[in-house]
Structures are given as structure tokens and as C-alpha cells.
Design a protein around this motif. Structure first.
Motif, short mmCIF file in Angstrom:
data_model
loop_
_atom_site.label_atom_id
_atom_site.label_comp_id
_atom_site.label_asym_id
_atom_site.label_seq_id
_atom_site.Cartn_x
_atom_site.Cartn_y
_atom_site.Cartn_z
N PRO A 71 11.51 41.83 74.13
CA PRO A 71 11.28 40.55 73.44
C PRO A 71 9.81 40.35 73.06
N GLU A 72 8.90 40.85 73.86
CA GLU A 72 7.47 40.68 73.55
C GLU A 72 7.01 41.54 72.37
N ASP A 73 7.87 42.39 71.85
CA ASP A 73 7.55 43.14 70.64
C ASP A 73 7.83 42.32 69.38
N THR A 74 8.43 41.16 69.55
CA THR A 74 8.73 40.29 68.41
C THR A 74 7.44 39.84 67.74
N GLN A 76 9.01 41.32 59.37
CA GLN A 76 9.36 40.64 60.63
C GLN A 76 10.23 41.54 61.51
N VAL A 77 9.86 41.63 62.78
CA VAL A 77 10.68 42.29 63.79
C VAL A 77 11.01 41.27 64.86
N THR A 78 12.28 41.07 65.11
CA THR A 78 12.72 40.12 66.12
C THR A 78 13.59 40.85 67.14
N VAL A 79 13.19 40.78 68.41
CA VAL A 79 13.94 41.41 69.49
C VAL A 79 14.56 40.32 70.34
N SER A 80 15.86 40.33 70.39
CA SER A 80 16.58 39.26 71.09
C SER A 80 17.09 39.74 72.44
N SER A 81 16.98 38.84 73.42
CA SER A 81 17.53 39.14 74.74
C SER A 81 18.90 38.52 74.88
N TYR A 126 16.35 42.42 62.90
CA TYR A 126 16.76 41.79 64.15
C TYR A 126 17.44 42.85 65.01
N VAL A 127 17.01 42.95 66.28
CA VAL A 127 17.58 43.97 67.16
C VAL A 127 17.63 43.43 68.58
N GLN A 128 18.56 43.92 69.35
CA GLN A 128 18.67 43.48 70.74
C GLN A 128 17.73 44.28 71.63
N VAL A 129 17.46 43.72 72.80
CA VAL A 129 16.58 44.39 73.77
C VAL A 129 17.09 45.80 74.04
N GLY A 130 16.16 46.74 74.04
CA GLY A 130 16.50 48.12 74.27
C GLY A 130 16.84 48.89 73.01
N GLY A 131 16.94 48.18 71.90
CA GLY A 131 17.29 48.82 70.65
C GLY A 131 16.11 49.49 69.98
#
Length: 123
Positions: free
Chosen positions: A87-90, A118-123, A11-16
Motif C-alpha cells: 500500500p505504501e507504494d501508492t 497513478q499507481v494504487t495498491v489496495s489492501s 490499480y492492483v492488490q497488495v502483492g501484485g
């Protein structure tokens, strides 16, 4: 047979950034290429990046060019360094390997697949 095991998702934030790893074992001597694909919920599996077994040639989907880097080492590991995540990389990211010299972006030419990470990109 070739076995592929992915790791490094999370799990990572946008830009990470995240770095995925794929460890290959088994009959790897005649492999031609390894690649990364991803699949988001409700969508088809899509090509992300590929690299020749020698490491000399790399290929990227337009959506990740300039942000993702695929690489290999001499220990049969393939990596996907992901930066500036959106986020669209999730998605679930899959490592794949093939003996084929066919089109690098077509999932059907890959002979072996990992279980996915699983890769989750959170905004």
C-alpha cells in the motif's frame, strides 16, 4: 528538448505486480540517465530508481530494492517492473531524464519530466 511519456499505471492488490513504461523522444543522444520518482499525496517527491542511458548502471531506493527492477531497451524506452507491491507504494510515478552526472537520487538534477502515472495498491 526531450519528451517523456509514461504508461502502465493502474490499480492492483497488495502483492501484485505492475510494469511502468517511459517512452523518450527528441534530443536523447546526450542523455546520461533516466529515472523514476514517485509522489504520494501530502509527501515530497522521492527517488525510486535510475539507470544510465547505456543501461550499464542501476540505482534503487532502499524501500524498493529486491522488489522493483529498472531497465532500458534500444528504442529509448525505460521500464520499471514492480513486484510484491505494498500500500505504501501508492503514488503518482514520474519518469525523468537528465544530462547531468550528479547525484542520481536528487530530483533537481533531472532536466525533463513526464506527466506521471497513478499507481494504487489496495489492501
Amino acid at each position: 528538448q526531450v519528451q517523456l511519456v509514461e504508461s502502465g499505471g493502474g490499480y492492483v492488490q497488495v502483492g501484485g505486480s505492475l510494469r511502468l513504461s517511459c517512452a523518450a523522444s527528441g534530443r536523447t543522444l546526450t542523455l546520461y540517465r533516466t529515472g523514476w520518482f514517485r509522489q504520494a499525496p501530502g509527501k515530497e517527491r522521492e527517488f525510486v530508481a535510475a539507470i544510465s542511458w547505456s543501461g550499464g548502471n542501476t540505482y534503487y531506493a532502499d524501500s524498493v530494492k529486491g522488489r522493483f527492477t529498472i531497465s532500458r531497451d534500444n528504442a529509448k524506452n525505460t521500464y520499471l517492473q514492480m513486484t510484491s507491491l505494498k500500500p505504501e507504494d501508492t503514488a503518482v510515478y514520474y519518469c525523468a531524464a537528465t544530462y547531468s552526472t550528479g547525484s542520481w537520487y536528487r530530483p533537481e538534477i533531472y532536466n525533463y519530466w513526464g506527466q506521471g502515472t497513478q499507481v494504487t495498491v489496495s489492501s
